[in-house]
Design a protein around this motif. Sequence first.
Motif, PDB file in Angstrom:
ATOM      1  N   UNK A  61      -6.676  21.689  13.761  1.00 16.08           N
ATOM      2  CA  UNK A  61      -7.795  20.750  13.587  1.00 16.08           C
ATOM      3  C   UNK A  61      -8.933  21.360  12.781  1.00 16.08           C
ATOM      4  N   UNK A  62      -9.195  22.632  12.972  1.00 14.54           N
ATOM      5  CA  UNK A  62     -10.339  23.268  12.323  1.00 14.54           C
ATOM      6  C   UNK A  62      -9.967  24.014  11.047  1.00 14.54           C
ATOM      7  N   UNK A  63      -8.789  23.728  10.523  1.00 17.41           N
ATOM      8  CA  UNK A  63      -8.334  24.410   9.305  1.00 17.41           C
ATOM      9  C   UNK A  63      -8.882  23.709   8.068  1.00 17.41           C
ATOM     10  N   UNK A  64      -9.401  24.487   7.126  1.00 12.41           N
ATOM     11  CA  UNK A  64      -9.908  23.936   5.863  1.00 12.41           C
ATOM     12  C   UNK A  64      -8.772  23.863   4.849  1.00 12.41           C
ATOM     13  N   UNK A  65      -8.389  22.654   4.485  1.00 17.54           N
ATOM     14  CA  UNK A  65      -7.327  22.485   3.502  1.00 17.54           C
ATOM     15  C   UNK A  65      -7.731  23.092   2.159  1.00 17.54           C
ATOM     16  N   UNK A  66      -8.992  22.906   1.766  1.00 20.09           N
ATOM     17  CA  UNK A  66      -9.453  23.431   0.479  1.00 20.09           C
ATOM     18  C   UNK A  66      -9.330  24.948   0.412  1.00 20.09           C
ATOM     19  N   UNK A  67      -9.713  25.632   1.496  1.00 18.47           N
ATOM     20  CA  UNK A  67      -9.621  27.090   1.500  1.00 18.47           C
ATOM     21  C   UNK A  67      -8.173  27.558   1.473  1.00 18.47           C
ATOM     22  N   UNK A  68      -7.308  26.830   2.175  1.00 23.12           N
ATOM     23  CA  UNK A  68      -5.888  27.159   2.136  1.00 23.12           C
ATOM     24  C   UNK A  68      -5.349  27.038   0.712  1.00 23.12           C
ATOM     25  N   UNK A  69      -5.692  25.929   0.049  1.00 20.34           N
ATOM     26  CA  UNK A  69      -5.238  25.717  -1.324  1.00 20.34           C
ATOM     27  C   UNK A  69      -5.782  26.813  -2.239  1.00 20.34           C
ATOM     28  N   UNK A  70      -7.038  27.185  -2.058  1.00 22.02           N
ATOM     29  CA  UNK A  70      -7.636  28.236  -2.878  1.00 22.02           C
ATOM     30  C   UNK A  70      -6.858  29.548  -2.726  1.00 22.02           C
ATOM     31  N   UNK A  71      -6.505  29.892  -1.485  1.00 18.67           N
ATOM     32  CA  UNK A  71      -5.760  31.130  -1.248  1.00 18.67           C
ATOM     33  C   UNK A  71      -4.353  31.048  -1.840  1.00 18.67           C
ATOM     34  N   UNK A  72      -3.729  29.887  -1.733  1.00 18.64           N
ATOM     35  CA  UNK A  72      -2.401  29.722  -2.317  1.00 18.64           C
ATOM     36  C   UNK A  72      -2.457  29.856  -3.838  1.00 18.64           C
ATOM     37  N   UNK A  73      -3.455  29.247  -4.459  1.00 17.18           N
ATOM     38  CA  UNK A  73      -3.580  29.320  -5.915  1.00 17.18           C
ATOM     39  C   UNK A  73      -3.840  30.752  -6.374  1.00 17.18           C
ATOM     40  N   UNK A  74      -4.589  31.496  -5.566  1.00 20.55           N
ATOM     41  CA  UNK A  74      -4.850  32.896  -5.905  1.00 20.55           C
ATOM     42  C   UNK A  74      -3.542  33.685  -5.907  1.00 20.55           C
ATOM     43  N   UNK A  75      -2.678  33.407  -4.934  1.00 20.74           N
ATOM     44  CA  UNK A  75      -1.390  34.099  -4.875  1.00 20.74           C
ATOM     45  C   UNK A  75      -0.482  33.714  -6.039  1.00 20.74           C
ATOM     46  N   UNK A  76      -0.682  32.525  -6.589  1.00 18.76           N
ATOM     47  CA  UNK A  76       0.175  32.031  -7.669  1.00 18.76           C
ATOM     48  C   UNK A  76      -0.377  32.341  -9.060  1.00 18.76           C
ATOM     49  N   UNK A  77      -1.428  33.116  -9.138  1.00 18.74           N
ATOM     50  CA  UNK A  77      -2.078  33.370 -10.426  1.00 18.74           C
ATOM     51  C   UNK A  77      -1.122  33.943 -11.459  1.00 18.74           C
ATOM     52  N   UNK A  78      -0.177  34.777 -11.027  1.00 13.72           N
ATOM     53  CA  UNK A  78       0.753  35.409 -11.961  1.00 13.72           C
ATOM     54  C   UNK A  78       2.094  34.695 -12.024  1.00 13.72           C
ATOM     55  N   UNK A  79       2.162  33.507 -11.438  1.00 14.20           N
ATOM     56  CA  UNK A  79       3.398  32.741 -11.471  1.00 14.20           C
ATOM     57  C   UNK A  79       3.331  31.678 -12.580  1.00 14.20           C
ATOM     58  N   UNK A  80       4.472  31.161 -13.043  1.00 15.13           N
ATOM     59  CA  UNK A  80       4.453  30.157 -14.114  1.00 15.13           C
ATOM     60  C   UNK A  80       4.135  28.749 -13.630  1.00 15.13           C
TER      61      UNK A  80
END
Length: 225
Positions: A61-80
Amino acid sequence: MAGLSATRRKARPQDEVLLDRELEDLPPELRWREWMLRVEAVIFAAAEPVTRETLTRVVGRNCSIELLIDDLREELRDRPYDIVAVAGGWQHRSRSAYTSAIRASQAPTRSVTASLSETEAAVLAAIAYLQPVTRGELSNMFGKEVSRDTIASLRDAGFLGSGPRSPTPGAPYTYVTTKHFLSAFGLETLRDLPDLERLEDAGLLSRQALGEGATAESESDSAEE
């Protein structure tokens, strides 16, 4: 049959709690990591952009979807590929730098824009900027009739839907773009459309022409669906 129905009724509450969303038994770092993986899995498996409402079904319930997406995008920075906001949700999209490689690997196909005729593309652009708009208003703006066939073709492609009735005489239908339109053209919202003033300066669209012709509605428009 009664016994089967009773079994189904009993199973429904269990189905709703099969997924532990809160993960309170995990340390914060592992809990966050599991939420990230769930969100990525849901987006990866979806054929259409995934909405916030859908993602909240798999996290606490208290999870921020935006922050999750931000962290996922950071991990994918070097992916195509990346996770992008489009059409009111999120979707995996290949990075533009690899477009040529992807096209070279596939059999020749027509792009979204190439599949539209020049007239269809112009009408779709006008509707995107001026919606909700009637067929009569479009016809007046272009200086010639916009045919029902053109509107039908855009609707069949999933780009258009019906808007509210126009307050003009005859109350004709108006047309608006759809979420599929946003997704197909890589837009998060209509605010991401190119600036209308630039298109007006180029002579491609004219709000003034539309305003001058808005009252000249044909009676046949009121019968459209």
